[in-house]
Motif scaffolding. Sequence first.
Motif, short mmCIF file in Angstrom:
data_model
loop_
_atom_site.label_atom_id
_atom_site.label_comp_id
_atom_site.label_asym_id
_atom_site.label_seq_id
_atom_site.Cartn_x
_atom_site.Cartn_y
_atom_site.Cartn_z
N TRP A 1 -8.21 -8.54 3.44
CA TRP A 1 -7.22 -8.80 4.26
C TRP A 1 -5.83 -8.71 3.50
CZ3 TRP A 1 -3.00 -12.61 3.82
CH2 TRP A 1 -2.43 -13.00 4.71
N ASP A 2 -5.73 -9.11 2.16
CA ASP A 2 -4.45 -8.66 1.55
C ASP A 2 -4.25 -7.25 1.32
OD1 ASP A 2 -6.42 -7.92 -0.53
OD2 ASP A 2 -5.67 -9.55 -1.48
N LEU A 3 -4.98 -6.20 1.51
CA LEU A 3 -4.91 -4.90 1.56
C LEU A 3 -5.32 -4.28 0.10
CD1 LEU A 3 -1.56 -4.47 3.72
CD2 LEU A 3 -3.91 -4.47 4.57
N LYS A 4 -5.47 -4.97 -0.83
CA LYS A 4 -5.39 -4.63 -2.20
C LYS A 4 -6.83 -3.93 -2.51
CE LYS A 4 -2.22 -7.99 -3.72
NZ LYS A 4 -1.71 -8.95 -4.61
N THR A 5 -7.71 -4.07 -1.85
CA THR A 5 -9.23 -4.03 -2.11
C THR A 5 -9.98 -3.25 -1.04
OG1 THR A 5 -9.15 -5.74 -3.84
CG2 THR A 5 -11.46 -4.67 -3.39
N LEU A 6 -10.53 -2.37 -1.22
CA LEU A 6 -11.57 -1.64 -0.38
C LEU A 6 -13.14 -2.13 -0.53
CD1 LEU A 6 -10.19 1.99 0.21
CD2 LEU A 6 -10.09 0.08 1.61
N VAL B 1 0.80 -1.23 -0.14
CA VAL B 1 0.09 -0.17 0.02
C VAL B 1 0.98 1.48 -0.11
CG1 VAL B 1 -1.92 -1.26 1.20
CG2 VAL B 1 -0.04 0.00 2.63
N LYS B 2 2.08 1.00 0.17
CA LYS B 2 3.08 2.36 0.29
C LYS B 2 3.01 3.43 -0.85
CE LYS B 2 7.21 0.62 -1.76
NZ LYS B 2 7.39 1.53 -2.91
N ASP B 3 2.32 2.99 -2.02
CA ASP B 3 1.94 4.03 -3.05
C ASP B 3 0.75 4.45 -3.21
OD1 ASP B 3 4.86 4.23 -3.73
OD2 ASP B 3 4.66 2.19 -4.79
N PHE B 4 -0.12 3.93 -2.41
CA PHE B 4 -1.51 4.49 -2.53
C PHE B 4 -1.62 5.85 -2.07
CE2 PHE B 4 -3.27 -0.14 -1.71
CZ PHE B 4 -2.73 -0.68 -3.09
N PRO B 5 -2.59 6.66 -2.62
CA PRO B 5 -2.86 7.81 -2.27
C PRO B 5 -3.62 7.77 -0.87
CG PRO B 5 -4.30 7.38 -3.93
CD PRO B 5 -3.31 6.11 -3.93
N SER B 6 -3.27 8.78 -0.10
CA SER B 6 -3.83 8.79 1.31
C SER B 6 -5.37 9.38 1.20
CB SER B 6 -3.11 9.69 2.20
OG SER B 6 -3.70 9.90 3.41
N ARG B 7 -6.26 8.82 1.54
CA ARG B 7 -7.80 9.35 1.61
C ARG B 7 -8.46 8.70 2.83
NH1 ARG B 7 -5.45 11.97 -1.84
NH2 ARG B 7 -5.78 11.86 -4.15
N VAL B 8 -9.72 9.46 2.68
CA VAL B 8 -10.72 9.06 3.77
C VAL B 8 -11.94 8.74 3.30
CG1 VAL B 8 -12.10 9.75 5.72
CG2 VAL B 8 -9.80 10.62 5.44
N TYR B 9 -12.45 7.57 3.19
CA TYR B 9 -13.39 7.00 2.29
C TYR B 9 -14.64 6.96 3.39
CZ TYR B 9 -9.97 5.21 -1.13
OH TYR B 9 -9.06 5.38 -1.88
N VAL B 10 -15.74 7.64 2.67
CA VAL B 10 -17.13 7.77 3.89
C VAL B 10 -18.42 7.14 3.14
CG1 VAL B 10 -18.19 9.18 5.15
CG2 VAL B 10 -16.07 10.15 4.33
#
Length: 403
Positions: free
Chosen positions: A132-137, A88-97
């Motif tokens: 679990w694998d951090l790849k999907t929300l 996840v280190k390259d994922f943009p930081s976001r807040v999903y509401v």
Amino acid sequence: MPPTPMKRHLVKSALIAGAAFVALAACGTESKDGANDALGTKAAVPAPVKPVHKPVPKQDQGLPGMPPLLDPKDVYAADRPNRLSPVVKDFPSRVYVPNTESDTVSVIDPKTYEIVETIHVGRQPQHVVPSWDLKTLWVNNNRGHTLTPIDPRTGKAGKPVAVHDPYNLYFTPNGKYAVVMASLDRELVFRDPHTMERVKTVPVSCYGVNHADFSLDGRYFIVSCEFSGELLKVDTEKMTVIGQEKLPFDGAMPQDVKVSPDGKRFYVADMMADGMWVLDGDTFAKPTLLPTGKGTHGLYVSRDSREMYVSNRGEGTVSVFDFTQNKLTKKWRLPQGGSPDMGGVSADGKVLWLSGRYNAEVYAIDTRTGAQLARVKVGSGPHGLAVYPQPGRYSLGHTGIFR
């Protein structure tokens, strides 16, 4: 409009009496139309015989296939500030509401406190859950009976997956199963964590399964049952309920669940008892109540594992609990009031993000001072928001429980 806590209390009483228990979904978000949908589903399932509690045998190692803890005395040791997984280190930081009444997900840039995108999803989205694998929300569209996948790298939504009554979603510590909290169906549904195909259905005799957390060794998890004021203990590997108990408070409505860093206690928020139940998960004995504030709802552990932030939805405050001192040390009050509900902590640990359930807004709170940093207007009925990415090697689900 979501029902008031008093209406929910009346509904809850009706459920226990056996009358029209499907009128509402957990956490006060179900619509009347949803009740009609549920009448033909699992309402007629006979309540199984109450299980006799049998402690899970102690093992030298944890749940088979579970990654070893970084620190056997701290389940949150992998959650230190900015300790992001390579995934996840390259994922943009976001807040999903997720906005339950608008059927949308508002995406906030935490640096600017501005909404950068609005994603249309299924009916009544309850929580945004990291896989679990951090790849999907996964967006839990409770009354739309679907899960909407979001790619956190691009922020784009994929094709919805049919899943019945997905009020909340968890993952076993070994990543083998997803566990759907089917609140109205009165089921715990174990599914393939990628395809979401059903593997095993576990009927439960309590009403309103909604939140959970796992033991230090991952061999069992504790589940809150909102509408009947009960707790379940579930054997992770056998996928069976091994304990069930009624909370010792008339009208109890348990919500979020969190295990202590050392794994010795579980904390269960209760919005009607206005506090946290403190439970020994191993013995599953009678819990004790620690008052925190009106409408106690969400529980979030600090990045150093020393404190836990407790949202009190009914009074617009956040209580701070110190694990070492075993007591409340601070209470932060939102300056204009509000309804702080579910959320998460920023990757650096400096900001607590909470949805304002009945105010169509989101709060950003400084974890060092308790000061309100921002109040962002979103859609109607914001609920289980997810701060992403967060530190940790894998996700156990909900709005982000990481190990």
